[in-house]
Design a protein around this motif. Structure first.
Motif, PDB file in Angstrom:
ATOM      1  N   PHE A 179     -13.025   1.406  11.829  1.00 41.37           N
ATOM      2  CA  PHE A 179     -13.286   0.460  10.769  1.00 41.37           C
ATOM      3  C   PHE A 179     -14.374   0.983   9.852  1.00 41.37           C
ATOM      4  CE2 PHE A 179     -16.001  -3.055   9.242  1.00 41.37           C
ATOM      5  CZ  PHE A 179     -15.096  -3.676   8.389  1.00 41.37           C
ATOM      6  N   GLN A 180     -14.082   0.888   8.521  1.00 41.35           N
ATOM      7  CA  GLN A 180     -15.049   1.347   7.545  1.00 41.35           C
ATOM      8  C   GLN A 180     -15.593   0.215   6.695  1.00 41.35           C
ATOM      9  OE1 GLN A 180     -13.526   3.909   4.455  1.00 41.35           O
ATOM     10  NE2 GLN A 180     -15.507   4.907   4.101  1.00 41.35           N
ATOM     11  N   ARG A 181     -14.699  -0.597   6.124  1.00 41.07           N
ATOM     12  CA  ARG A 181     -15.153  -1.665   5.229  1.00 41.07           C
ATOM     13  C   ARG A 181     -14.041  -2.686   5.043  1.00 41.07           C
ATOM     14  NH1 ARG A 181     -12.935  -0.642   0.079  1.00 41.07           N
ATOM     15  NH2 ARG A 181     -12.065   1.476  -0.123  1.00 41.07           N
ATOM     16  N   LEU A 182     -14.404  -3.824   4.349  1.00 38.16           N
ATOM     17  CA  LEU A 182     -13.440  -4.853   3.975  1.00 38.16           C
ATOM     18  C   LEU A 182     -13.102  -4.707   2.499  1.00 38.16           C
ATOM     19  CD1 LEU A 182     -14.956  -7.968   5.791  1.00 38.16           C
ATOM     20  CD2 LEU A 182     -13.020  -6.579   6.540  1.00 38.16           C
ATOM     21  N   ALA A 183     -11.845  -4.894   2.174  1.00 37.86           N
ATOM     22  CA  ALA A 183     -11.387  -4.761   0.794  1.00 37.86           C
ATOM     23  C   ALA A 183     -11.132  -6.154   0.213  1.00 37.86           C
ATOM     24  CB  ALA A 183     -10.127  -3.915   0.731  1.00 37.86           C
ATOM     25  N   GLU A 184     -11.787  -6.485  -0.882  1.00 38.82           N
ATOM     26  CA  GLU A 184     -11.599  -7.751  -1.559  1.00 38.82           C
ATOM     27  C   GLU A 184     -10.268  -7.768  -2.302  1.00 38.82           C
ATOM     28  OE1 GLU A 184     -13.509 -10.381  -1.313  1.00 38.82           O
ATOM     29  OE2 GLU A 184     -14.886  -9.334   0.046  1.00 38.82           O
ATOM     30  N   PRO A 185      -9.801  -8.929  -2.750  1.00 35.71           N
ATOM     31  CA  PRO A 185      -8.532  -8.985  -3.470  1.00 35.71           C
ATOM     32  C   PRO A 185      -8.563  -8.089  -4.722  1.00 35.71           C
ATOM     33  CG  PRO A 185      -9.185 -11.188  -2.807  1.00 35.71           C
ATOM     34  CD  PRO A 185     -10.350 -10.282  -2.490  1.00 35.71           C
ATOM     35  N   GLY A 186      -7.475  -7.389  -4.939  1.00 34.24           N
ATOM     36  CA  GLY A 186      -7.375  -6.497  -6.084  1.00 34.24           C
ATOM     37  C   GLY A 186      -6.701  -5.178  -5.710  1.00 34.24           C
ATOM     38  N   PHE A 187      -6.784  -4.216  -6.660  1.00 31.47           N
ATOM     39  CA  PHE A 187      -6.158  -2.904  -6.477  1.00 31.47           C
ATOM     40  C   PHE A 187      -7.223  -1.907  -6.021  1.00 31.47           C
ATOM     41  CE2 PHE A 187      -4.470   1.154  -8.029  1.00 31.47           C
ATOM     42  CZ  PHE A 187      -3.190   1.103  -7.490  1.00 31.47           C
ATOM     43  N   HIS A 188      -6.889  -1.123  -4.984  1.00 26.21           N
ATOM     44  CA  HIS A 188      -7.852  -0.192  -4.395  1.00 26.21           C
ATOM     45  C   HIS A 188      -7.213   1.186  -4.247  1.00 26.21           C
ATOM     46  CE1 HIS A 188     -10.716  -3.395  -3.186  1.00 26.21           C
ATOM     47  NE2 HIS A 188      -9.604  -4.133  -3.031  1.00 26.21           N
ATOM     48  N   PHE A 189      -8.070   2.227  -4.426  1.00 21.06           N
ATOM     49  CA  PHE A 189      -7.663   3.617  -4.204  1.00 21.06           C
ATOM     50  C   PHE A 189      -8.244   4.099  -2.887  1.00 21.06           C
ATOM     51  CE2 PHE A 189      -7.251   3.294  -8.800  1.00 21.06           C
ATOM     52  CZ  PHE A 189      -6.036   3.929  -9.014  1.00 21.06           C
ATOM     53  N   PHE A 190      -7.463   4.890  -2.191  1.00 23.66           N
ATOM     54  CA  PHE A 190      -7.891   5.449  -0.905  1.00 23.66           C
ATOM     55  C   PHE A 190      -7.726   6.960  -0.942  1.00 23.66           C
ATOM     56  CE2 PHE A 190      -5.881   1.285  -0.150  1.00 23.66           C
ATOM     57  CZ  PHE A 190      -6.994   0.565   0.264  1.00 23.66           C
TER      58      PHE A 190
ATOM     59  N   SER B 174       0.843  -1.208   0.000  1.00 23.66           N
ATOM     60  CA  SER B 174       0.000   0.000   0.000  1.00 23.66           C
ATOM     61  C   SER B 174       0.872   1.249   0.000  1.00 23.66           C
ATOM     62  CB  SER B 174      -0.920   0.011   1.219  1.00 23.66           C
ATOM     63  OG  SER B 174      -0.152   0.117   2.407  1.00 23.66           O
ATOM     64  N   CYS B 175       0.248   2.328  -0.383  1.00 21.13           N
ATOM     65  CA  CYS B 175       0.877   3.654  -0.256  1.00 21.13           C
ATOM     66  C   CYS B 175      -0.181   4.625   0.244  1.00 21.13           C
ATOM     67  CB  CYS B 175       1.475   4.106  -1.584  1.00 21.13           C
ATOM     68  SG  CYS B 175       0.249   4.307  -2.904  1.00 21.13           S
ATOM     69  N   VAL B 176       0.056   5.860   0.122  1.00 24.51           N
ATOM     70  CA  VAL B 176      -0.883   6.829   0.684  1.00 24.51           C
ATOM     71  C   VAL B 176      -2.196   6.821  -0.084  1.00 24.51           C
ATOM     72  CG1 VAL B 176      -1.259   9.280   1.205  1.00 24.51           C
ATOM     73  CG2 VAL B 176       1.026   8.282   1.482  1.00 24.51           C
ATOM     74  N   PHE B 177      -2.133   6.691  -1.418  1.00 28.94           N
ATOM     75  CA  PHE B 177      -3.333   6.829  -2.231  1.00 28.94           C
ATOM     76  C   PHE B 177      -3.911   5.496  -2.726  1.00 28.94           C
ATOM     77  CE2 PHE B 177      -0.982  10.795  -2.688  1.00 28.94           C
ATOM     78  CZ  PHE B 177      -1.959  11.719  -2.363  1.00 28.94           C
ATOM     79  N   CYS B 178      -3.168   4.406  -2.695  1.00 26.45           N
ATOM     80  CA  CYS B 178      -3.647   3.129  -3.239  1.00 26.45           C
ATOM     81  C   CYS B 178      -3.042   1.960  -2.473  1.00 26.45           C
ATOM     82  CB  CYS B 178      -3.338   3.017  -4.726  1.00 26.45           C
ATOM     83  SG  CYS B 178      -1.560   3.059  -5.080  1.00 26.45           S
TER      84      CYS B 178
END
Length: 299
Positions: free
Chosen positions: A26-37, A5-9
């Motif tokens: 806690f907000q949510r669960l992230a499934e396998p893959g690439f995510h943006f934050f 991970s990094c600051v944005f993804c």
């Protein structure tokens, strides 16, 4: 368990689940893959949990009902429930230690109620009890117990030696019984064979004597008819002398070193013949007396 991970993804690996927080909550669960934050909104990837099956080996030392100390080796297979990964992430700091504590508690509650033999026979019941307890407890923390295996039960070395000696003694006793039965059958068969051999030997001797008697009777009759003026007594004396010399010849040709002292001379043969004839005459006289006995004597 990995985290990229990094600051944005961020990237969540396959067979894993990510935990996303917003401003530390806690907000949510992230499934396998690439995510943006959105870090400006306080979003970040707090951690990643693997949903693969994990294995935990536990060794428990306890005592049975018959006061035998045993060491049990258990293998617990568990995994994180994907839908409750947040509970597994936040509720337990060390899930392996928690599982091990419950295994100790359940095993030490069940095993002391069993004897050593019952423990070996019913180890599946112990594993089932541990599984039911762990499923009930660990399910609240986001973990699922897949399997529990009682890999091994190791009694104290002195108890194992005693068990081996008992087993060896029982097998020796069983082998002795089979050996005794075999010897008994052998003796019975040997006795039956000996009795059969004696019976057949007796039959053979009887047939031999019958053949000798028939042969002598035929020889005496033939000799009396062919040589005029000879009586049956003279022919019998001649045959007796012949048989006497044949017997001495057989004794001399025998390979056994045996010394036999017998009176020698033609007169001895005559004495034997007279003894045989006297015996036959006495037997005939006794039989005639019985046949001519008056009937009033019987009454």
């Amino acid at each position: 368990m990995g985290n990229t991970s990094c600051v944005f993804c961020g990237c969540v690996d396959q067979a894993s689940v990510g935990v996303v927080e917003k401003w530390g909550r806690f907000q949510r669960l992230a499934e396998p893959g690439f995510h943006f934050f959105n870090p400006l909104a306080g979003e970040c990837l707090a951690g990643i949990l693997s949903t693969r099956i994990n294995s935990l080996d536990v060794k428990i030392e306890t005592k049975t009902k018959d006061n035998v100390f045993v060491q049990m080796h258990c293998s617990i297979q568990y995994r994180v429930i994907r839908g409750n990964a947040d509970d597994a992430f936040y509720e337990l700091q060390n899930p392996e230690e928690q599982i091990q504590s419950y295994v100790f508690d359940v095993v030490r509650a069940h095993v002391p109620r069993m004897t050593l033999d019952e423990l070996f026979e019913q180890k599946g019941d112990v594993a089932k009890a541990v599984l039911e307890e762990l499923e009930k407890v660990m399910g609240e923390y986001g973990y699922n117990i897949e399997h529990i295996l009682m890999v091994d039960i190791i009694p104290d070395p002195s108890v194992r030696r005693a068990m081996n000696e008992i087993n060896a003694a029982q097998r020796m006793q069983l082998a002795s019984g089979y050996k005794g039965e075999a010897e008994k059958i052998l003796q019975v068969k040997k006795a039956e064979a000996d009795a059969e051999a004696k019976y057949l030997g007796g039959v053979g001797v009887a047939r031999q004597r019958q053949a000798i008697t028939d042969g002598l009777r035929e020889n005496i009759l033939n000799f009396s008819h062919k040589v005029e003026g000879t009586s049956a007594k003279e022919v019998m004396d001649l045959i007796m002398i012949t048989q006497y010399f044949d017997t001495i010849k057989d004794l001399g040709n025998s390979s056994k070193n045996t010394t036999v002292f017998i009176p020698h001379g033609p007169g001895h043969v005559r004495d034997i013949g007279e003894q045989i004839r006297n015996g036959l005459m006495e037997a005939s006289a006794a039989q005639s007396t019985l046949l001519n006995k008056p009937k009033w004597l019987d009454s």
